[in-house]
Design a protein around this motif. Structure first.
Motif, PDB file in Angstrom:
ATOM      1  N   ASP A 297       0.803  -1.223   0.000  1.00  0.00           N
ATOM      2  CA  ASP A 297       0.000   0.000   0.000  1.00  0.00           C
ATOM      3  C   ASP A 297       0.837   1.275   0.000  1.00  0.00           C
ATOM      4  O   ASP A 297       0.299   2.373  -0.117  1.00  0.00           O
ATOM      5  CB  ASP A 297      -0.987   0.008   1.164  1.00  0.00           C
ATOM      6  CG  ASP A 297      -0.314  -0.047   2.537  1.00  0.00           C
ATOM      7  OD1 ASP A 297       0.931   0.045   2.606  1.00  0.00           O
ATOM      8  OD2 ASP A 297      -1.029  -0.188   3.544  1.00  0.00           O
ATOM      9  N   GLU A 298       2.164   1.132   0.092  1.00  0.00           N
ATOM     10  CA  GLU A 298       3.051   2.293   0.014  1.00  0.00           C
ATOM     11  C   GLU A 298       3.501   2.582  -1.418  1.00  0.00           C
ATOM     12  O   GLU A 298       4.070   3.636  -1.690  1.00  0.00           O
ATOM     13  CB  GLU A 298       4.284   2.079   0.892  1.00  0.00           C
ATOM     14  CG  GLU A 298       3.998   2.000   2.376  1.00  0.00           C
ATOM     15  CD  GLU A 298       5.247   1.749   3.194  1.00  0.00           C
ATOM     16  OE1 GLU A 298       5.717   2.676   3.884  1.00  0.00           O
ATOM     17  OE2 GLU A 298       5.766   0.613   3.139  1.00  0.00           O
TER      18      GLU A 298
ATOM     19  N   LYS B  69       6.677  -4.976  -6.562  1.00  0.00           N
ATOM     20  CA  LYS B  69       5.934  -5.013  -5.306  1.00  0.00           C
ATOM     21  C   LYS B  69       4.432  -4.883  -5.512  1.00  0.00           C
ATOM     22  O   LYS B  69       3.632  -5.488  -4.778  1.00  0.00           O
ATOM     23  CB  LYS B  69       6.419  -3.886  -4.382  1.00  0.00           C
ATOM     24  CG  LYS B  69       5.881  -3.996  -2.968  1.00  0.00           C
ATOM     25  CD  LYS B  69       6.460  -5.231  -2.270  1.00  0.00           C
ATOM     26  CE  LYS B  69       5.969  -5.360  -0.851  1.00  0.00           C
ATOM     27  NZ  LYS B  69       6.671  -6.406  -0.103  1.00  0.00           N
ATOM     28  N   ALA B  70       4.015  -4.142  -6.501  1.00  0.00           N
ATOM     29  CA  ALA B  70       2.586  -3.950  -6.746  1.00  0.00           C
ATOM     30  C   ALA B  70       1.880  -5.240  -7.135  1.00  0.00           C
ATOM     31  O   ALA B  70       0.649  -5.322  -7.078  1.00  0.00           O
ATOM     32  CB  ALA B  70       2.381  -2.891  -7.833  1.00  0.00           C
ATOM     33  N   LEU B  71       2.663  -6.267  -7.535  1.00  0.00           N
ATOM     34  CA  LEU B  71       2.066  -7.512  -8.017  1.00  0.00           C
ATOM     35  C   LEU B  71       2.504  -8.755  -7.265  1.00  0.00           C
ATOM     36  O   LEU B  71       1.837  -9.797  -7.350  1.00  0.00           O
ATOM     37  CB  LEU B  71       2.395  -7.706  -9.505  1.00  0.00           C
ATOM     38  CG  LEU B  71       1.767  -6.723 -10.489  1.00  0.00           C
ATOM     39  CD1 LEU B  71       2.329  -6.950 -11.881  1.00  0.00           C
ATOM     40  CD2 LEU B  71       0.246  -6.854 -10.496  1.00  0.00           C
ATOM     41  N   ILE B  72       3.604  -8.692  -6.546  1.00  0.00           N
ATOM     42  CA  ILE B  72       4.204  -9.920  -6.020  1.00  0.00           C
ATOM     43  C   ILE B  72       3.274 -10.665  -5.066  1.00  0.00           C
ATOM     44  O   ILE B  72       3.301 -11.900  -5.001  1.00  0.00           O
ATOM     45  CB  ILE B  72       5.567  -9.623  -5.364  1.00  0.00           C
ATOM     46  CG1 ILE B  72       6.343 -10.933  -5.155  1.00  0.00           C
ATOM     47  CG2 ILE B  72       5.412  -8.828  -4.079  1.00  0.00           C
ATOM     48  CD1 ILE B  72       7.799 -10.734  -4.810  1.00  0.00           C
ATOM     49  N   HIS B  73       2.432  -9.956  -4.345  1.00  0.00           N
ATOM     50  CA  HIS B  73       1.499 -10.618  -3.434  1.00  0.00           C
ATOM     51  C   HIS B  73       0.172 -10.954  -4.106  1.00  0.00           C
ATOM     52  O   HIS B  73      -0.736 -11.481  -3.450  1.00  0.00           O
ATOM     53  CB  HIS B  73       1.253  -9.729  -2.212  1.00  0.00           C
ATOM     54  CG  HIS B  73       2.500  -9.404  -1.454  1.00  0.00           C
ATOM     55  ND1 HIS B  73       3.331 -10.371  -0.933  1.00  0.00           N
ATOM     56  CD2 HIS B  73       3.082  -8.211  -1.148  1.00  0.00           C
ATOM     57  CE1 HIS B  73       4.358  -9.795  -0.325  1.00  0.00           C
ATOM     58  NE2 HIS B  73       4.235  -8.487  -0.460  1.00  0.00           N
ATOM     59  N   ARG B  74       0.079 -10.658  -5.390  1.00  0.00           N
ATOM     60  CA  ARG B  74      -1.171 -10.889  -6.124  1.00  0.00           C
ATOM     61  C   ARG B  74      -1.139 -12.165  -6.953  1.00  0.00           C
ATOM     62  O   ARG B  74      -2.096 -12.461  -7.679  1.00  0.00           O
ATOM     63  CB  ARG B  74      -1.449  -9.699  -7.057  1.00  0.00           C
ATOM     64  CG  ARG B  74      -1.598  -8.380  -6.322  1.00  0.00           C
ATOM     65  CD  ARG B  74      -2.867  -8.325  -5.517  1.00  0.00           C
ATOM     66  NE  ARG B  74      -3.043  -7.060  -4.826  1.00  0.00           N
ATOM     67  CZ  ARG B  74      -4.217  -6.573  -4.445  1.00  0.00           C
ATOM     68  NH1 ARG B  74      -5.316  -7.257  -4.701  1.00  0.00           N
ATOM     69  NH2 ARG B  74      -4.289  -5.431  -3.792  1.00  0.00           N
TER      70      ARG B  74
END
Length: 257
Positions: free
Chosen positions: A118-119, A183-188
């Motif tokens: 979220d950062e 980072k914007a996608l790695i947890h998705r």
């Protein structure tokens, strides 16, 4: 005060060669009247900043590269390596540049991995606000030797594309990039998310194209990307880029749900 956190500083010769090749082909770099590029978070050594300038100078001889680091000792050491076309400055996401000039391109690689998801939007906004009107932020990550990489092109209008770039020799499955997504996608990369569907489709197309491996991994990869396009994925560019181990899609194809 510089905005951001100190990174681990991991770096190495040739680690960012894949993304440098991408930046060298960006239209804004070739068209701009002020070919300034900012290398944000270059790490414990200025090696990759110096390499970036050398690679870009092949297509834009008057390019200038400013390396930016938030850790003062890294900046002190890097300044010993300054030369024509390369300078170093203390800073963070606010992207300070010589005389306040706006960069045509900002490269921010392996910087946001340590941040919370979220950062990311706020960091993107700070960096893109510093760009020239047609400028591009190239934000992504790669493994330690640069053989597995991915990045997002971000403009003032938001994220535009996702690119995956892989060393094809010995590649078992394209989804190896999952652990090196931005980072914007790695947890998705979970069921129900677009990027998960995308990587599964890439793996399937790569497996189906296995017989073409007889002609080399490059031919197998080209067939893989062509199959992705034929199955409805909005793959961009053509064989000239694909043969480098790249595949690029619009952000809308992989954006978080």
């Amino acid at each position: 005060m510089p905005i951001g956190n100190v990174t681990r500083g991991t770096t190495g010769t040739n680690r960012l060669r894949r993304v440098d090749r991408w930046i060298a082909a960006l239209p804004v770099l070739r068209r701009t009247d002020d070919p300034l590029v900012a290398d944000l978070g270059y790490g414990a050594s200025p090696t990759t900043t110096l390499e970036l300038r050398d690679r870009l100078a092949r297509v834009r001889p008057d390019v200038e590269v400013t390396g930016i680091e938030i850790e003062p000792e890294r900046v002190r050491v890097a300044r010993l390596a300054e030369r024509d076309g390369v300078t170093f400055r203390l800073g963070g996401f606010e992207t300070p540049t010589p005389r306040g000039r706006r960069p045509a391109v900002i490269r921010a690689f392996n910087v946001l991995r340590q941040y919370a998801e979220d950062e990311v939007p706020a960091a993107w906004a700070l960096m893109t606000d510093r760009l020239q009107p047609d400028g591009v932020l190239v934000e992504g990550t790669c493994n330690e030797v640069g053989r597995v990489a991915s990045w997002i092109d971000v403009t003032r209008g938001g994220p535009q594309t996702l690119t995956v770039s892989l060393r094809l020799a010995g590649l078992e499955a394209p989804s190896i990039v999952a652990e090196r997504l931005p980072k914007a996608l790695i947890h998705r990369n979970v069921p129900g998310e677009r990027v998960h569907d995308y990587l599964r489709a890439l793996d399937h197309a790569w497996a189906v194209a296995a017989p073409l491996g007889t002609y080399g991994p490059r031919q197998r990869w080209i067939a893989t990307v062509r199959a992705m396009r034929d199955r409805g994925w909005p793959v961009l560019h053509g064989v000239t880029r694909w043969r480098l181990g790249e595949v690029t899609v619009p952000w809308s194809a992989v954006a978080p749900v």
